[in-house]
Design a protein around this motif. Structure first.
Motif, PDB file in Angstrom:
ATOM      1  N   PHE A   1      -0.188 -12.466   8.007  1.00  5.67           N
ATOM      2  CA  PHE A   1      -0.501 -12.582   7.089  1.00  5.67           C
ATOM      3  C   PHE A   1       0.618 -13.584   6.232  1.00  5.67           C
ATOM      4  N   ILE A   2      -0.065 -14.978   5.375  1.00  6.49           N
ATOM      5  CA  ILE A   2       1.000 -15.593   4.958  1.00  6.49           C
ATOM      6  C   ILE A   2       1.211 -15.420   2.928  1.00  6.49           C
ATOM      7  N   GLY A   3       0.036 -15.022   2.806  1.00  9.27           N
ATOM      8  CA  GLY A   3      -0.530 -14.729   1.150  1.00  9.27           C
ATOM      9  C   GLY A   3      -1.207 -13.985   1.169  1.00  9.27           C
ATOM     10  N   ARG A   4      -1.161 -13.351  -0.482  1.00 12.66           N
ATOM     11  CA  ARG A   4      -2.678 -12.992  -0.817  1.00 12.66           C
ATOM     12  C   ARG A   4      -3.786 -12.977  -1.060  1.00 12.66           C
ATOM     13  N   ASP A   5      -3.660 -14.470  -1.222  1.00 10.46           N
ATOM     14  CA  ASP A   5      -5.451 -15.522  -1.280  1.00 10.46           C
ATOM     15  C   ASP A   5      -5.778 -15.557  -0.161  1.00 10.46           C
ATOM     16  N   GLU A   6      -4.850 -15.752   1.295  1.00  9.80           N
ATOM     17  CA  GLU A   6      -5.172 -15.327   2.284  1.00  9.80           C
ATOM     18  C   GLU A   6      -6.287 -15.187   2.938  1.00  9.80           C
ATOM     19  N   LEU A   7      -5.912 -13.873   2.559  1.00 12.29           N
ATOM     20  CA  LEU A   7      -5.888 -12.602   3.282  1.00 12.29           C
ATOM     21  C   LEU A   7      -6.989 -11.937   2.233  1.00 12.29           C
ATOM     22  N   ALA A   8      -7.111 -12.172   1.250  1.00 19.63           N
ATOM     23  CA  ALA A   8      -8.687 -11.631   0.679  1.00 19.63           C
ATOM     24  C   ALA A   8      -9.437 -12.443   1.092  1.00 19.63           C
ATOM     25  N   ALA A   9      -9.314 -13.777   0.861  1.00 20.13           N
ATOM     26  CA  ALA A   9     -10.360 -14.905   2.250  1.00 20.13           C
ATOM     27  C   ALA A   9     -10.990 -14.529   3.519  1.00 20.13           C
TER      28      ALA A   9
ATOM     29  N   SER B   1      -6.203  -1.728  -4.345  1.00 23.36           N
ATOM     30  CA  SER B   1      -7.895  -1.986  -4.693  1.00 23.36           C
ATOM     31  C   SER B   1      -8.291  -1.472  -3.902  1.00 23.36           C
ATOM     32  N   LEU B   2      -7.878  -1.637  -2.295  1.00 22.32           N
ATOM     33  CA  LEU B   2      -8.657  -2.310  -1.153  1.00 22.32           C
ATOM     34  C   LEU B   2      -9.451  -0.865  -0.526  1.00 22.32           C
ATOM     35  N   ARG B   3      -9.016  -0.006  -1.154  1.00 19.89           N
ATOM     36  CA  ARG B   3      -9.366   2.054  -0.448  1.00 19.89           C
ATOM     37  C   ARG B   3     -10.689   1.500  -1.581  1.00 19.89           C
ATOM     38  N   ASP B   4     -11.144   0.905  -2.636  1.00 19.88           N
ATOM     39  CA  ASP B   4     -12.258   1.138  -3.303  1.00 19.88           C
ATOM     40  C   ASP B   4     -13.908   0.845  -1.941  1.00 19.88           C
ATOM     41  N   VAL B   5     -13.229  -0.267  -1.025  1.00 16.69           N
ATOM     42  CA  VAL B   5     -14.184  -0.296   0.076  1.00 16.69           C
ATOM     43  C   VAL B   5     -13.656  -0.773   1.260  1.00 16.69           C
ATOM     44  N   ALA B   6     -12.838  -0.036   1.441  1.00 14.73           N
ATOM     45  CA  ALA B   6     -12.193   0.144   3.183  1.00 14.73           C
ATOM     46  C   ALA B   6     -11.144   1.820   2.533  1.00 14.73           C
ATOM     47  N   GLU B   7     -10.910   2.026   4.537  1.00 16.62           N
ATOM     48  CA  GLU B   7      -9.358   3.018   4.546  1.00 16.62           C
ATOM     49  C   GLU B   7      -8.032   1.900   4.595  1.00 16.62           C
ATOM     50  N   VAL B   8      -7.701   2.172   3.960  1.00 16.51           N
ATOM     51  CA  VAL B   8      -6.308   1.547   3.637  1.00 16.51           C
ATOM     52  C   VAL B   8      -5.121   2.678   4.666  1.00 16.51           C
ATOM     53  N   ALA B   9      -4.381   1.709   5.289  1.00 18.00           N
ATOM     54  CA  ALA B   9      -3.162   2.923   5.669  1.00 18.00           C
ATOM     55  C   ALA B   9      -2.454   1.263   6.222  1.00 18.00           C
ATOM     56  N   LEU B  10      -0.733   2.333   6.513  1.00 20.34           N
ATOM     57  CA  LEU B  10       0.028   1.886   6.506  1.00 20.34           C
ATOM     58  C   LEU B  10       0.666   1.934   8.323  1.00 20.34           C
TER      59      LEU B  10
ATOM     60  N   ARG C   1       1.492   7.874  -0.786  1.00 16.88           N
ATOM     61  CA  ARG C   1       1.323   8.779  -0.526  1.00 16.88           C
ATOM     62  C   ARG C   1      -0.535   9.333   0.047  1.00 16.88           C
ATOM     63  N   HIS C   2      -0.841   7.739  -1.052  1.00 19.52           N
ATOM     64  CA  HIS C   2      -2.219   7.793  -1.419  1.00 19.52           C
ATOM     65  C   HIS C   2      -3.280   7.628  -0.749  1.00 19.52           C
ATOM     66  N   LEU C   3      -2.133   6.609  -0.164  1.00 19.29           N
ATOM     67  CA  LEU C   3      -3.106   6.276   1.762  1.00 19.29           C
ATOM     68  C   LEU C   3      -3.809   6.568   2.196  1.00 19.29           C
ATOM     69  N   ASP C   4      -4.289   6.134   3.020  1.00 15.29           N
ATOM     70  CA  ASP C   4      -5.691   7.157   4.023  1.00 15.29           C
ATOM     71  C   ASP C   4      -4.976   6.994   5.107  1.00 15.29           C
ATOM     72  N   HIS C   5      -3.641   6.806   5.837  1.00 14.23           N
ATOM     73  CA  HIS C   5      -2.416   7.744   6.360  1.00 14.23           C
ATOM     74  C   HIS C   5      -1.481   5.844   6.626  1.00 14.23           C
ATOM     75  N   VAL C   6       0.024   6.972   7.131  1.00 14.03           N
ATOM     76  CA  VAL C   6       1.476   6.490   6.745  1.00 14.03           C
ATOM     77  C   VAL C   6       2.209   6.315   7.707  1.00 14.03           C
TER      78      VAL C   6
ATOM     79  N   ARG D   1     -15.899   3.813   7.410  1.00 17.47           N
ATOM     80  CA  ARG D   1     -15.502   2.820   6.691  1.00 17.47           C
ATOM     81  C   ARG D   1     -14.543   2.156   8.007  1.00 17.47           C
ATOM     82  N   PRO D   2     -14.151   0.699   7.151  1.00 23.66           N
ATOM     83  CA  PRO D   2     -13.793  -0.473   8.164  1.00 23.66           C
ATOM     84  C   PRO D   2     -12.584  -0.029   7.304  1.00 23.66           C
ATOM     85  N   ILE D   3     -11.049  -0.027   8.681  1.00 20.59           N
ATOM     86  CA  ILE D   3      -9.881   0.486   8.149  1.00 20.59           C
ATOM     87  C   ILE D   3      -9.679  -0.900   7.889  1.00 20.59           C
ATOM     88  N   VAL D   4      -8.084  -0.676   7.117  1.00 19.35           N
ATOM     89  CA  VAL D   4      -7.523  -1.934   6.912  1.00 19.35           C
ATOM     90  C   VAL D   4      -6.198  -1.615   7.073  1.00 19.35           C
TER      91      VAL D   4
END
Length: 206
Positions: free
Chosen positions: A189-197, A102-111, A131-136, A5-8
């Motif tokens: 990152f400049i905003g959520r809308d640009e990130l979503a696109a 919400s992105l965890r439905d389509v990708a692994e999410v880490a910090l 603690r529920h992310l894939d890696h911190v 899976r992709p990782i954000v």
């Protein structure tokens, strides 16, 4: 080895969490024993990198700041400054938290965040969803702070992934450039809308 899976990979402050609380520098300068805010601000940041990277304890960091200001480093002053500093970085953007989860439905999410150990512990206690992310990865705990590429290598190894599996999201261009130098995809990152696109474009292309 590439993941299935992709990782954000997200930065924290300026993306999911707010930048430092307005007025915090003025308040901490007053707590320090009366240093002018501009002098306090300069000392605060000049000593920060080893604290972020886990090379300074909180006591060592605040002693260095106060020494630079030629102020006494009394333990009670250090503790007041430490707690005020943690509080000043404690705010999150609830809409971004919900989006990241919400992105965890389509990708692994880490910090991957530049944050001292005591700040990290306080943030984890206040924000259990982390603690529920894939890696911190907190810089103070992995002993590497962005844009040091060692911080990104840690995430690559921890997630058993290839650099190309990642989209790294940070509000600082120098950190995104460092990630890209290793072969990661990057988004400033400049905003959520640009990130979503950007994610809508990147995810289907994988």
């Amino acid at each position: 080895m590439s993941t299935d899976r992709p990782i954000v990979l997200f930065d924290l402050f300026g993306v999911i969490a707010r930048h430092q609380r307005p007025g915090a520098m003025d308040a901490m300068a007053a707590l320090s024993g009366g240093a002018p805010t501009d002098a306090y601000d300069a000392a605060y940041w000049a000593c920060r990198q080893p604290y972020d990277a886990g090379l300074f304890s909180a006591s060592q960091y605040w002693t260095a700041v106060l020494d630079q200001l030629s102020l006494p480093a009394h333990p009670e002053i250090i503790e007041k400054l430490r707690l005020a500093d943690i509080d000043s970085w404690s705010r999150v953007d609830d809409r971004m938290v919900a989006y990241v989860r919400s992105l965890r439905d389509v990708a692994e999410v880490a910090l991957l965040s530049n944050i001292p150990v005591d700040h990290a512990d306080a943030f984890l206690a206040a924000q259990p969803w982390l603690r529920h992310l894939d890696h911190v990865a907190f810089s103070g705990k992995i002993h590497a702070a962005k844009p040091d590429t060692a911080a990104f290598h840690h995430c690559i190894a921890a997630l058993h992934a290839d650099p190309a599996d990642f989209l790294f999201v940070d509000d600082r261009d120098e950190n995104v450039r460092a990630a890209r130098s290793l072969g990661m995809n990057g988004h400033v990152f400049i905003g959520r809308d640009e990130l979503a696109a950007a994610l809508d474009t990147w995810l289907p292309a994988r």
